[in-house]
Design an enzyme around this catalytic site. Structure first.
Site, PDB file in Angstrom:
ATOM      1  N   ARG A 150       1.810  99.562  17.595  1.00 14.90           N
ATOM      2  CA  ARG A 150       1.026 100.788  17.568  1.00 14.90           C
ATOM      3  C   ARG A 150       0.631 101.116  19.004  1.00 14.90           C
ATOM      4  O   ARG A 150       0.863 100.334  19.916  1.00 14.90           O
ATOM      5  CB  ARG A 150      -0.179 100.705  16.606  1.00 14.90           C
ATOM      6  CG  ARG A 150      -0.867  99.403  16.439  1.00 14.90           C
ATOM      7  CD  ARG A 150      -1.562  98.888  17.653  1.00 14.90           C
ATOM      8  NE  ARG A 150      -2.468  99.877  18.233  1.00 14.90           N
ATOM      9  CZ  ARG A 150      -2.924  99.833  19.460  1.00 14.90           C
ATOM     10  NH1 ARG A 150      -2.553  98.838  20.290  1.00 14.90           N
ATOM     11  NH2 ARG A 150      -3.738 100.741  19.942  1.00 14.90           N
ATOM     12  N   GLY A 151       0.012 102.303  19.184  1.00 10.31           N
ATOM     13  CA  GLY A 151      -0.277 102.760  20.544  1.00 10.31           C
ATOM     14  C   GLY A 151       0.867 103.664  20.987  1.00 10.31           C
ATOM     15  O   GLY A 151       2.042 103.292  20.845  1.00 10.31           O
ATOM     16  N   ALA A 152       0.512 104.846  21.514  1.00 11.44           N
ATOM     17  CA  ALA A 152       1.523 105.883  21.722  1.00 11.44           C
ATOM     18  C   ALA A 152       2.742 105.442  22.555  1.00 11.44           C
ATOM     19  O   ALA A 152       3.884 105.566  22.098  1.00 11.44           O
ATOM     20  CB  ALA A 152       0.862 107.120  22.316  1.00 11.44           C
TER      21      ALA A 152
ATOM     22  N   ARG B 130       5.297 107.981  12.020  1.00 11.13           N
ATOM     23  CA  ARG B 130       3.892 108.350  12.267  1.00 11.13           C
ATOM     24  C   ARG B 130       3.887 109.722  12.961  1.00 11.13           C
ATOM     25  O   ARG B 130       4.721 109.961  13.829  1.00 11.13           O
ATOM     26  CB  ARG B 130       3.163 107.306  13.145  1.00 11.13           C
ATOM     27  CG  ARG B 130       2.883 106.005  12.410  1.00 11.13           C
ATOM     28  CD  ARG B 130       1.970 105.089  13.214  1.00 11.13           C
ATOM     29  NE  ARG B 130       0.581 105.490  13.119  1.00 11.13           N
ATOM     30  CZ  ARG B 130      -0.396 104.958  13.882  1.00 11.13           C
ATOM     31  NH1 ARG B 130      -0.112 104.039  14.782  1.00 11.13           N
ATOM     32  NH2 ARG B 130      -1.651 105.346  13.739  1.00 11.13           N
TER      33      ARG B 130
ATOM     34  N   GLN C 158      -9.017  98.150  16.356  1.00  7.57           N
ATOM     35  CA  GLN C 158      -8.175  97.905  17.537  1.00  7.57           C
ATOM     36  C   GLN C 158      -9.012  97.443  18.729  1.00  7.57           C
ATOM     37  O   GLN C 158      -8.513  96.711  19.580  1.00  7.57           O
ATOM     38  CB  GLN C 158      -7.411  99.192  17.923  1.00  7.57           C
ATOM     39  CG  GLN C 158      -6.296  99.579  16.973  1.00  7.57           C
ATOM     40  CD  GLN C 158      -6.771 100.582  15.935  1.00  7.57           C
ATOM     41  OE1 GLN C 158      -7.927 100.589  15.553  1.00  7.57           O
ATOM     42  NE2 GLN C 158      -5.870 101.420  15.462  1.00  7.57           N
TER      43      GLN C 158
ATOM     44  N   ASP D  92      -3.004 110.028  22.442  1.00 10.92           N
ATOM     45  CA  ASP D  92      -1.789 110.044  21.616  1.00 10.92           C
ATOM     46  C   ASP D  92      -1.000 111.334  21.793  1.00 10.92           C
ATOM     47  O   ASP D  92       0.212 111.355  21.608  1.00 10.92           O
ATOM     48  CB  ASP D  92      -2.146 109.858  20.140  1.00 10.92           C
ATOM     49  CG  ASP D  92      -2.540 108.415  19.915  1.00 10.92           C
ATOM     50  OD1 ASP D  92      -3.716 108.081  20.161  1.00 10.92           O
ATOM     51  OD2 ASP D  92      -1.653 107.621  19.565  1.00 10.92           O
TER      52      ASP D  92
ATOM     53  N   ASN E 297      -6.849 111.503  20.354  1.00 14.20           N
ATOM     54  CA  ASN E 297      -6.868 110.041  20.517  1.00 14.20           C
ATOM     55  C   ASN E 297      -7.541 109.455  19.278  1.00 14.20           C
ATOM     56  O   ASN E 297      -7.951 110.176  18.357  1.00 14.20           O
ATOM     57  CB  ASN E 297      -7.604 109.649  21.807  1.00 14.20           C
ATOM     58  CG  ASN E 297      -7.431 108.172  22.130  1.00 14.20           C
ATOM     59  OD1 ASN E 297      -6.303 107.660  22.098  1.00 14.20           O
ATOM     60  ND2 ASN E 297      -8.506 107.462  22.394  1.00 14.20           N
ATOM     61  N   LYS E 298      -7.648 108.158  19.246  1.00  8.84           N
ATOM     62  CA  LYS E 298      -8.180 107.446  18.077  1.00  8.84           C
ATOM     63  C   LYS E 298      -9.477 108.062  17.554  1.00  8.84           C
ATOM     64  O   LYS E 298     -10.339 108.449  18.352  1.00  8.84           O
ATOM     65  CB  LYS E 298      -8.398 105.979  18.486  1.00  8.84           C
ATOM     66  CG  LYS E 298      -8.963 105.069  17.427  1.00  8.84           C
ATOM     67  CD  LYS E 298      -8.209 105.106  16.108  1.00  8.84           C
ATOM     68  CE  LYS E 298      -6.719 104.824  16.252  1.00  8.84           C
ATOM     69  NZ  LYS E 298      -5.963 105.153  15.018  1.00  8.84           N
TER      70      LYS E 298
END
Ligand code: MRU
Length: 359
Positions: free
Chosen positions: A54-56, A97, A204, A245, A255-256
């Site tokens: 995960r993570g862009a 995603r 996270q 992201d 973002n998150k």
């Protein structure tokens, strides 16, 4: 997707083993270090959807390997079978995603390479695509280091910095974006104290950011998501640095989930709010953040964590995984090509900056 048990010698988010891409299984961190080996587009798409990776930027690099591995798998097929299956591979990866634009950026790059070499055999295409995936992995690390250097210059010695989610080595091919800024500042001799938001519901911050910082002996303090306002009000936070992201052409930042809340608090307390993002995270096709697709994740993530459930059956749940911070709240964007401050963002957006540096 096969599980491979390995010693925790040097932890790498993504590593090539000569036949498959191995990904550290981020669902198991920080308690278990286990790698998952993927050898097809479908297995990489599953790993992205299920949050193994995960993570862009990490999602983007993983997707590039997904395409390359699909081509390797089909290298002895006839051209028609190759083309049909590659198309299915692209479709599976792009459906994995929706929010991190790096996924689509990487797929577009791989598609362009295929189209530019339409006369080559499947075997030749497979080796071209694989080489391209290796290059993207190495480039991502270099980009993060450049970004880290630009960002580190913004932080004073002794800064107490808050971050949200994990924008670290685990979210990239290495070094990280927001955590890359902290790492580079420390490498430059600065003393940095990190505050990590826990980052409900997937944790996270608590599981990944805290772990990365502890591993490297960078001072880190874990807080729950509802504590940052209190710390800011007491003057205990000097700057906020987060990843992204997807950033729209006007500078709005997805973002998150929870990032927006932190940005509002930072403005209230006159604390700079920085966003570290590579050019591959900027989506010039979207004029503002309102068009960024926001992923809704399963209700179970909010009801509990792993085997522990704390919410009653039957309760309604919302689980948007990202939010959008309007450009007005962003003090500056930190990219690998330099820093774009708020005045420039409001005046010009990002179009000219991106076109100048990524023709
Ligand atoms: O749902 P995740 O864990 O993929 O979300 C990750 C984030 O929101 C990160 O902050 C973002 O991708 C930047 S990573 C360098």
């Amino acid at each position: 997707m096969n599980h491979v048990n390995r010693q925790a010698d040097s932890v790498r988010t993504l590593r090539w083993n000569g036949k498959a891409i191995e990904m550290i299984d981020q669902r198991l961190l920080p308690h278990h270090i286990e790698y998952v080996a993927c050898d097809s587009a479908r297995s990489v798409a599953d790993a992205i959807r299920n949050m193994v990776v995960r993570g862009a930027p990490a999602i983007g690099v993983a997707a590039a390997y997904g395409v390359a591995l699909e081509a390797v798998r089909l290298r002895n097929a006839d051209r028609e079978t190759f083309a049909t299956n590659m198309q299915a591979g692209f479709a599976a990866l792009s459906a994995s995603r929706p929010t991190a634009v790096n996924l689509f950026w990487a797929l577009d790059k791989m598609k362009a390479l295929l189209q530019a070499n339409g006369n080559k055999s499947p075997a030749e295409l497979a080796s071209l695509l694989l080489r391209q995936a290796h290059v993207m992995l190495e480039e991502d690390i270099r980009i993060n280091r450049d970004m880290g250097r630009h960002g580190a210059a913004l932080l004073p010695d002794g800064a107490r910095v808050l971050t949200h989610c994990n924008a670290g080595a685990l979210a990239t091919a290495g070094h990280g974006t927001a955590l890359g800024v902290f790492r580079s500042a420390v490498e430059a001799g600065k003393h940095i104290a990190v505050f990590a938001d826990e980052t409900r519901p997937f944790l996270q911050g608590a599981r990944l950011t805290a772990w990365e910082m502890v591993q490297e002996h960078i001072p880190v303090t874990l807080i729950t998501d509802n504590m940052s306002g209190y710390l800011m009000s007491r003057g205990e936070i000097d700057a906020v640095v987060v990843g992204a992201d997807r950033v729209a052409a006007n500078g709005d930042v997805a973002n998150k989930i929870g990032t927006y809340m932190v940005a509002v608090l930072a403005q209230r307390h006159h604390i700079p709010f920085y966003v570290a993002c590579p050019l591959s995270t900027i989506d010039l096709s979207l004029s503002s953040g309102k068009d960024i697709p926001i992923e809704e994740r399963p209700a179970d993530e909010v009801k509990g964590f792993r085997d522990c459930q704390w919410a009653p059956e039957g309760v309604a749940i919302r689980n948007p995984a990202f939010d959008v911070t309007p450009v007005e709240l962003v003090t500056a964007l930190i990219t690998e090509k330099g820093v774009v401050d708020n005045a420039a963002l409001i005046r010009n957006g990002l179009g000219d900056f991106v076109r100048k540096h990524q023709p």
